[in-house]
Design a protein around this motif. Structure first.
Motif, PDB file in Angstrom:
ATOM      1  N   HIS A   1       0.818  -1.205   0.000  1.00 53.60           N
ATOM      2  CA  HIS A   1       0.000   0.000   0.000  1.00 53.60           C
ATOM      3  C   HIS A   1       0.854   1.258   0.000  1.00 53.60           C
ATOM      4  O   HIS A   1       0.641   2.128  -0.843  1.00 53.60           O
ATOM      5  CB  HIS A   1      -1.072   0.069   1.085  1.00 53.60           C
ATOM      6  CG  HIS A   1      -1.851   1.323   0.894  1.00 53.60           C
ATOM      7  ND1 HIS A   1      -2.840   1.435  -0.051  1.00 53.60           N
ATOM      8  CD2 HIS A   1      -1.671   2.556   1.389  1.00 53.60           C
ATOM      9  CE1 HIS A   1      -3.247   2.678  -0.114  1.00 53.60           C
ATOM     10  NE2 HIS A   1      -2.557   3.382   0.757  1.00 53.60           N
TER      11      HIS A   1
ATOM     12  N   HIS B   1      -6.838  -2.407   4.014  1.00 55.38           N
ATOM     13  CA  HIS B   1      -8.006  -2.254   3.145  1.00 55.38           C
ATOM     14  C   HIS B   1      -7.922  -3.139   1.904  1.00 55.38           C
ATOM     15  O   HIS B   1      -8.876  -3.216   1.142  1.00 55.38           O
ATOM     16  CB  HIS B   1      -8.264  -0.780   2.773  1.00 55.38           C
ATOM     17  CG  HIS B   1      -7.178  -0.138   1.971  1.00 55.38           C
ATOM     18  ND1 HIS B   1      -6.881   1.182   2.089  1.00 55.38           N
ATOM     19  CD2 HIS B   1      -6.325  -0.624   1.057  1.00 55.38           C
ATOM     20  CE1 HIS B   1      -5.888   1.478   1.269  1.00 55.38           C
ATOM     21  NE2 HIS B   1      -5.535   0.401   0.635  1.00 55.38           N
ATOM     22  N   HIS B   2      -6.780  -3.802   1.719  1.00 54.27           N
ATOM     23  CA  HIS B   2      -6.700  -4.771   0.631  1.00 54.27           C
ATOM     24  C   HIS B   2      -7.172  -6.147   1.078  1.00 54.27           C
ATOM     25  O   HIS B   2      -7.209  -7.071   0.283  1.00 54.27           O
ATOM     26  CB  HIS B   2      -5.264  -4.868   0.126  1.00 54.27           C
ATOM     27  CG  HIS B   2      -4.766  -3.592  -0.466  1.00 54.27           C
ATOM     28  ND1 HIS B   2      -4.901  -3.291  -1.797  1.00 54.27           N
ATOM     29  CD2 HIS B   2      -4.178  -2.516   0.092  1.00 54.27           C
ATOM     30  CE1 HIS B   2      -4.400  -2.088  -2.022  1.00 54.27           C
ATOM     31  NE2 HIS B   2      -3.958  -1.591  -0.901  1.00 54.27           N
TER      32      HIS B   2
HETATM   33 CU   LIG Z   1      -4.004   0.335  -0.653  1.00 54.40          CU
END
Ligand SMILES: [Cu+2]
Lengths: 567, 357, 123
Positions: free
Chosen positions: A259, A308-309
């Motif tokens: 990220h 959030h992945h």
């Molecule tokens: Cu991300």
């Protein structure tokens, strides 16, 4: 006030410059000059872009028919994996920092080179080695079908060349760390006398923030990939559930890097846009310190949202909630940047040349890319949208609509500096239009089909989606042609373009005070420091047909300042 | 804007530079500061590089404390402590070497750096003893983990140790030969350098000898433990038993104590409510996960030690050709910082791996 | 600059050698702490054993950083950067830990390889 002789010496196109002061392939292969390394990086990442772009076109044409075209399912898996892996690791991550940044960063602070020139060259060779390892995964005949994320346990079990590819990504990680470390030190210790942090062009703030991420996040990718290799070869039981390992842990490891890596990809692009918007509006950038600190804020917040992945990966509800909430906060510094760019445009004297067209495309496309990210960061919508074409479209709006567009804009902006020649602006603008139109045609339909449930990474699909895929394929072809054309325009200009002066765009940052192309030592004079967004500090010189600092101009022709000087 | 001196705006053609200052730096201080920040940032990357393994360690320790309780019986804390002291001492000599370089005393600096290198090699020698002993016992990573205690003899040279020592032997012979050749062709510095490297490799063998002595001293103890398996950790008993079933009746395991612990699993009862030692029928092999982490951590650390020796050798060479002076000692300082970081990581690895109770 | 006299006067401003007695004192303190941690590991301390070992390790690390690594005399920016890396390590460990506890049962019940040999009571 300097004499005409000194002016000519400093600003006129020189006989010898960094391109021709030494000759032969060795003088390039072993060069320590940041400008040559930047140019070599540019050639390298362009090749990677075309290679991975070709894979993308193959994929798109395969998907033209709902039952799938000419690829077997296995081939399809390998294609999209290599498209992703090469685009991410070999193209986007090094593109703006290592190619443009390498060329521009030392000159923007009036330095002769980066702090560690050998490390810089090493970074480039590591890039070559890593990219070759990735490519070896194809040539070895094994291919790679894990997706660029190498998720366990599949990456432990597949018979394809995971070790080759992960080792390649590992090496590319070190290449990236070296670039970041070098830039961070250079900006810290080698700024021109009197150049405080707030007289740095915003491009440098964004490169600085990027470097922080590269230093803090990339080593984690390194250890993750090493552990994956160990898991695959020795079954150490850390990621493989068959031996008591935790496969979701791999995702934590991977996204702790990947990220923040998204910001390695987009932050430098945002820096480029800050420069372009200001220069081509000929107006002081609005909210300098907000843009500067938003870069740092994005870099740091980027470390807090990796989960959030993993909303649908079996991650626990509490952690999912935390990550979702923090994800929304990243929108704030990103929006700060966009609003400041828009405010800079307001009442500026806008020049709609090629770089500015790309910059405006960036704002539009990145805006959509960023806003669709909010749907994916929100838990309830993400459960529906996860692993659909909506996600694919979202990150392509950010990565291609964002980074690639900014790279092209930045190239058109600094090309005259790099090669001393001007491109054909009309053809440049046409290429920009093709990229913009082709891009939207490719990815807008993907939002629609994603929201209707078309899953990503499928080699064939339900007939109801065929029309969207066909639009998308047409768009991709236009996009590919646009990119090809833009590079064609640039390449032609580098050899046959009209000669141009030191500062054709009336920019105020230091790199424009060198000749075009620059001398081997960047500057043959002590560059005169201004606020990088004080465009009134540059005045037109008729003899040289370019803009030069008003301190050096002929006193008889210097117009009075339009605005009071800010200190 | 400040007033610009436009008459002297051109850079002088010949910028006067000390030979040790790279052309793109203004002065010695800028060069030093850049290098220093650079090495600190590099250390940051090193910490984050190791962090992945620390995360793995923390997770498995918190979720599976029973594995760690079992596993620590295989680690000899005396060897760990010995290596800790060796590394701490090498850190001291490194700091003294930096001190000497800061005063421009190349001779002293060379001596201290050489001692540091010898300590580093000694550390590897002790590590080689630890590794080979474990491999003798079948203690590998998770998938290969198979404990077979009958090979644990009090005094024996492990075939693994011989394999590990092949390269050091070759290096030792090579360096000694190179040192003599260099002396024959009257290259004094090169001869000294090769001699120093030979002494360094000698440190490895000193480490091996010390490690073997320690093992011999503790072997009595360990043997006694295996004689009465009821004293041995559960995992030993489980795997010994496992072994026995395959090759009939080796060391007579005390079946009762162990059957109580594991019986419930054979019956397929609820694991979670069982005794913590008997949480899973795979407990024996899952101890291998501890050793996966152990080998990853100490292996990566050992690779850093080897890299450190290479870097120190470079510093040592530059001591011999008298490069360091009070205004140019940066590389000694940078390599020193790296060396201290390697020490720092071991300072944490020692209690985390060896001192579990 | 070119002369090789070793007086402290020609030390440029960035050169601060640490006093040798201090370095040796630090080493002795480190050895003492190592012995201390060994001794405490032999005593039955139950749940305090681990925190005590970590506190001692951190004390040792602090000594190495401050004096061997010259942090005590170094630019505060360098120190800040180095120490902030620990913040990110904490974040990494903390967030991962927060999550992984919740699905351990799934991992523990996953079929293993090689199949565990069922342990039989009879010999
Ligand atoms: Cu991300």
């Amino acid at each position: 006030m300097a004499s005409a002789e000194i002016r000519n010496k400093i600003f006129d196109t020189p006989e010898t410059n960094y391109l021709n002061h030494t000759r032969g392939w060795k003088s390039w292969a072993f060069t320590l000059d940041h400008k040559r390394i930047g140019v070599m990086y540019l050639i390298g990442v362009t090749i990677a872009l075309f290679l991975a772009g070709a894979f993308a076109l193959v994929l798109r044409w395969h998907l033209f028919w709902f039952e799938g075209g000419f690829l077997s399912n296995e081939m399809y898996n390998q294609m999209f994996t290599l498209h992703g892996a090469i685009m991410v690791f070999s193209f986007i991550i090094p593109s703006v920092p290592a190619a443009l940044g390498n060329f521009v960063l030392p000159m923007m602070i009036g330095a002769k080179d980066v702090a560690f020139p050998r490390m810089n060259l090493m970074s480039f060779y590591l890039w070559i080695a890593g990219t070759c390892c990735l490519a070896a995964a194809i040539l070895s005949g094994y291919g790679l079908d894990t997706g660029w994320t190498f998720y366990t346990p599949y990456s432990i079990e597949t018979s394809t060349g995971v070790i080759f590819a992960t080792f390649g990504a590992f090496i590319l990680g070190f290449s990236s760390i070296f670039t970041g470390l070098n830039f961070l030190v250079t900006v810290n210790t080698m700024r021109a006398p009197g150049q405080s942090w707030f007289k740095l062009p915003l491009f440098l703030w964004s490169l600085y923030a990027t470097s922080i991420i590269q230093i803090l996040a990339t080593p984690v990718l390194g250890i993750t990939l090493l552990m994956l290799i160990a898991e695959r070869t020795m079954h150490i039981g850390i990621f493989d559930p068959k031996y008591g390992g935790d496969p979701v842990l791999f995702q934590h490891f991977f996204w702790f890097y990947s990220h923040p890596a998204v910001y390695i990809m987009i932050l430098p692009a945002m820096g480029v846009i800050s420069e372009l918007i200001s220069v081509y509006s000929q107006k002081r950038i609005f909210g300098y310190s907000f843009i500067a600190f938003s870069s740092v804020a994005i870099a740091l917040l980027g470390f807090l949202v990796w989960g959030h992945h993993m909303f649908t990966s079996g991650q626990s509800p509490m952690v999912t909630l935390i990550f979702s909430a923090i994800t929304f906060t990243v929108a704030i510094p990103s929006a700060v940047k966009v609003f400041n760019w828009l405010a800079t445009l307001y009442k500026g004297s806008i020049l709609l040349n090629t770089p500015m067209c790309y910059a405006l495309s960036f704002i539009f496309l990145f805006g959509i890319g960023g806003l669709t990210g909010l749907f994916l960061g929100a838990l309830s919508t993400d459960i529906h949208l996860h692993d659909t074409y909506f996600v694919v479209a979202h990150f392509h709006f950010v990565m291609v609509g964002g980074t690639l567009t900014a790279l092209l804009g930045g190239l058109f902006h600094w090309w005259p500096k790099m090669f001393g020649r001007m491109y054909n602006d009309m053809l440049g603008r046409i290429s920009c239009f093709l990229v913009f139109a082709g891009f939207n045609l490719t990815f807008f339909p993907q939002f629609v089909m994603g929201s209707r449930g078309m899953p990503r990474r499928y080699a064939s699909y339900d007939p109801e989606f065929q029309i969207f895929h066909q639009w998308s394929t047409f768009g991709a072809s236009i996009l590919g042609f646009g990119i090809l054309m833009s590079f064609g325009v640039l390449l032609y200009a580098a050899f046959y373009g009209k000669r141009c002066g030191a500062n054709p765009f009336k920019a105020a940052s230091l790199e424009w005070q060198s000749s075009s192309p620059p001398d081997f030592h960047n500057f043959i004079h002590k560059p005169i420091l201004h606020d990088p967004y004080d465009f009134d500090s540059q005045v037109y010189d008729k003899d040289l047909d370019t803009y030069i600092p008003r301190e050096l101009a002929d006193p008889k022709t210097v117009p009075p300042r339009r605005e009071p000087v800010h200190h | 804007m400040a007033v610009v001196d436009t008459d002297n705006i051109l850079e002088e053609e010949h910028h006067h530079h000390e030979p040790f200052i790279a052309h793109h730096f203004d002065d010695a201080e800028q060069q030093f500061d850049s290098g220093k920040l650079g090495i600190w940032l590099f250390l940051v990357t090193e910490i984050l590089f190791f962090s992945g393994l620390f995360v793995a360690y923390t997770l498995y320790r918190i979720h599976h404390p029973e594995i760690f309780e079992q596993a620590h019986h295989f680690l000899d804390k005396r060897l760990g402590a010995l290596n800790t002291i060796v590394l701490l001492f090498s850190s001291l000599t490194m700091a003294l070497g930096v001190h000497a370089a800061q005063n421009g005393d190349n001779k002293k600096c060379g001596l201290y750096v050489l001692i540091t290198m010898v300590c580093a090699a000694m550390f590897l020698g002790v590590k080689a003893i630890e590794y080979s002993h474990k491999w003798d016992l079948g203690i590998f990573v998770r998938s290969e983990f198979s404990y077979h205690p009958h090979t644990a003899e009090p005094f024996h040279v492990s075939p693994y140790l011989i394999k590990l020592s092949v390269i050091p032997v070759l290096l030792l012979v090579g360096f000694i030969a190179a040192s003599f050749f260099a002396r024959a062709s009257s290259k004094v510095a090169l001869s000294k350098f090769m001699g120093g490297l030979a002494i360094t490799v000698g440190g490895y063998f000193v480490g091996v000898l010390i490690g073997m002595t320690f093992m011999a001293l503790t072997a009595e103890n360990e043997h006694a433990q295996l004689e009465s398996p009821s004293q041995a950790p559960l995992v030993l008993r489980a795997l010994t038993l496992d072994d026995d079933k395959h090759d009939d009746g080796h060391a007579d395991a005390d079946g009762d104590a162990h059957a109580d612990g594991d019986h419930s699993h054979a019956d397929g009862e609820d694991h979670a409510h069982g005794d913590s030692h008997a949480k899973s029928p795979d407990l024996g092999r899952d101890v291998g996960i501890f050793f996966s982490i152990y080998y990853c951590m100490t292996g990566l650390h050992a690779i850093h030690i080897i890299a450190g020796i290479v870097a120190l050798a470079w510093i040592y060479w530059r001591c011999l050709v008298v490069h360091w002076r009070p205004d140019y000692f940066g590389p000694v300082d940078y390599v020193g910082l790296y060396w201290h970081l390697v020490d720092l990581i071991w300072i944490y690895l020692f209690p985390l791996l060896y001192l579990i109770d | 600059m070119a002369d090789h006299s070793h007086s402290h006067d020609d030390h440029p401003p960035f050169n601060h050698p640490a006093p040798i007695p201090l370095l040796i004192g630090v080493f002795l303190a480190l050895v003492f702490l190592t012995i201390l941690t060994l001794v405490t590991s032999d005593i039955e301390l139950a749940q305090f054993a681990f925190p005590i070992a970590m506190v001692i390790a951190t004390a040792k690390a602090a000594l190495v950083c401050a004096f061997f690594m010259h942090m005590f005399w170094d630019k505060s920016f360098n120190v800040l950067f180095f120490l902030s890396s620990l913040l990110f390590v904490t974040l990494f460990i903390g967030m991962t830990l927060l999550d992984t506890g919740q699905y351990q049962d799934d991992i523990d019940s996953f079929p293993r390889e090689p199949e565990a040999t069922p342990v039989v009571a009879e010999q």
